[in-house]
Scaffold this motif. Structure first.
Motif, PDB file in Angstrom:
ATOM      1  N   PHE A   1      85.578 -21.048  -5.030  1.00  0.00           N
ATOM      2  CA  PHE A   1      84.129 -20.854  -5.076  1.00  0.00           C
ATOM      3  C   PHE A   1      83.472 -21.359  -3.790  1.00  0.00           C
ATOM      4  O   PHE A   1      82.594 -20.704  -3.224  1.00  0.00           O
ATOM      5  CB  PHE A   1      83.558 -21.575  -6.304  1.00  0.00           C
TER       6      PHE A   1
ATOM      7  N   SER B   1      81.438 -19.190  -1.104  1.00  0.00           N
ATOM      8  CA  SER B   1      80.051 -19.556  -0.819  1.00  0.00           C
ATOM      9  C   SER B   1      79.822 -19.672   0.685  1.00  0.00           C
ATOM     10  O   SER B   1      78.831 -19.165   1.214  1.00  0.00           O
ATOM     11  CB  SER B   1      79.708 -20.881  -1.505  1.00  0.00           C
TER      12      SER B   1
ATOM     13  N   ASP C   1      77.605 -17.242   2.958  1.00  0.00           N
ATOM     14  CA  ASP C   1      76.533 -17.897   3.701  1.00  0.00           C
ATOM     15  C   ASP C   1      76.606 -17.486   5.171  1.00  0.00           C
ATOM     16  O   ASP C   1      75.595 -17.138   5.786  1.00  0.00           O
ATOM     17  CB  ASP C   1      76.663 -19.413   3.549  1.00  0.00           C
TER      18      ASP C   1
ATOM     19  N   PHE D   1      72.049 -20.829  -1.706  1.00  0.00           N
ATOM     20  CA  PHE D   1      73.325 -21.117  -1.045  1.00  0.00           C
ATOM     21  C   PHE D   1      73.623 -22.613  -1.119  1.00  0.00           C
ATOM     22  O   PHE D   1      74.758 -23.019  -1.392  1.00  0.00           O
ATOM     23  CB  PHE D   1      73.327 -20.643   0.408  1.00  0.00           C
TER      24      PHE D   1
ATOM     25  N   THR E   1      72.660 -24.629  -3.383  1.00  0.00           N
ATOM     26  CA  THR E   1      73.031 -24.899  -4.773  1.00  0.00           C
ATOM     27  C   THR E   1      74.476 -24.489  -5.050  1.00  0.00           C
ATOM     28  O   THR E   1      75.223 -25.226  -5.708  1.00  0.00           O
ATOM     29  CB  THR E   1      72.076 -24.150  -5.728  1.00  0.00           C
ATOM     30  N   SER E   2      74.886 -23.353  -4.530  1.00  0.00           N
ATOM     31  CA  SER E   2      76.273 -22.914  -4.742  1.00  0.00           C
ATOM     32  C   SER E   2      77.249 -23.884  -4.081  1.00  0.00           C
ATOM     33  O   SER E   2      78.331 -24.147  -4.616  1.00  0.00           O
ATOM     34  CB  SER E   2      76.480 -21.487  -4.235  1.00  0.00           C
ATOM     35  N   GLN E   3      76.864 -24.435  -2.945  1.00  0.00           N
ATOM     36  CA  GLN E   3      77.745 -25.401  -2.283  1.00  0.00           C
ATOM     37  C   GLN E   3      77.798 -26.717  -3.049  1.00  0.00           C
ATOM     38  O   GLN E   3      78.860 -27.344  -3.139  1.00  0.00           O
ATOM     39  CB  GLN E   3      77.301 -25.574  -0.828  1.00  0.00           C
TER      40      GLN E   3
ATOM     41  N   ILE F   1      77.518 -26.915  -6.325  1.00  0.00           N
ATOM     42  CA  ILE F   1      78.382 -26.611  -7.473  1.00  0.00           C
ATOM     43  C   ILE F   1      79.850 -26.678  -7.063  1.00  0.00           C
ATOM     44  O   ILE F   1      80.682 -27.261  -7.759  1.00  0.00           O
ATOM     45  CB  ILE F   1      78.037 -25.231  -8.076  1.00  0.00           C
TER      46      ILE F   1
END
Length: 128
Positions: free
Chosen positions: A9, A13, A17, A113, A115-117, A119
């Motif tokens: 993930f 990401s 990005d 982005f 937030t995804s990092q 997570i």
């Protein structure tokens, strides 16, 4: 409950990005004159910002190839938080509600982005 593979993930990401930054940076640099008409910033400053974003995209890819994943995720996440704040602040200089909405949408994209990092970082195993 679905278990997220933090490494996979996180790498996705960061790659997405970098791609987003490359495309957005090129568009900003190429259309700096038109963008400047909608915000109270100079075309030169906007073009430089676009070029910096393209260079940043390359750095993300380079860091991903050479540094530990957790470090890259942290660096890019912090940069995305700062960029989201900067882009969001630029909406204050926008001339119309539509331009404000467009600038805020970009700030939200950048924040997502980050937030995804976050997570990905939370799902990676702890280093000892």
């Amino acid at each position: 409950m679905i278990r997220i593979n933090g490494e996979k993930f996180g790498r996705w990401s960061l790659r997405l990005d970098a791609a987003y930054c490359a495309v957005l940076g090129c568009a900003v640099a190429l259309f700096a004159e038109q963008i400047a008409e909608g915000v109270a910033l100079s075309p030169f400053l906007i073009a430089v910002a676009g070029i910096v974003v393209v260079v940043w995209a390359g750095w993300i890819v380079l860091m991903l190839a050479r540094l530990p994943l957790q470090l890259v995720l942290r660096i890019v996440m912090v940069a995305n938080v700062l960029a989201a704040l900067a882009v969001g602040s630029a909406s204050l200089a926008a001339a119309t509600v539509l331009i404000v909405a467009a600038v805020v949408a970009v700030a939200i994209d950048i924040a997502l982005f980050a937030t995804s990092q976050l997570i990905a970082l939370r799902t990676l195993p702890e280093l000892t």
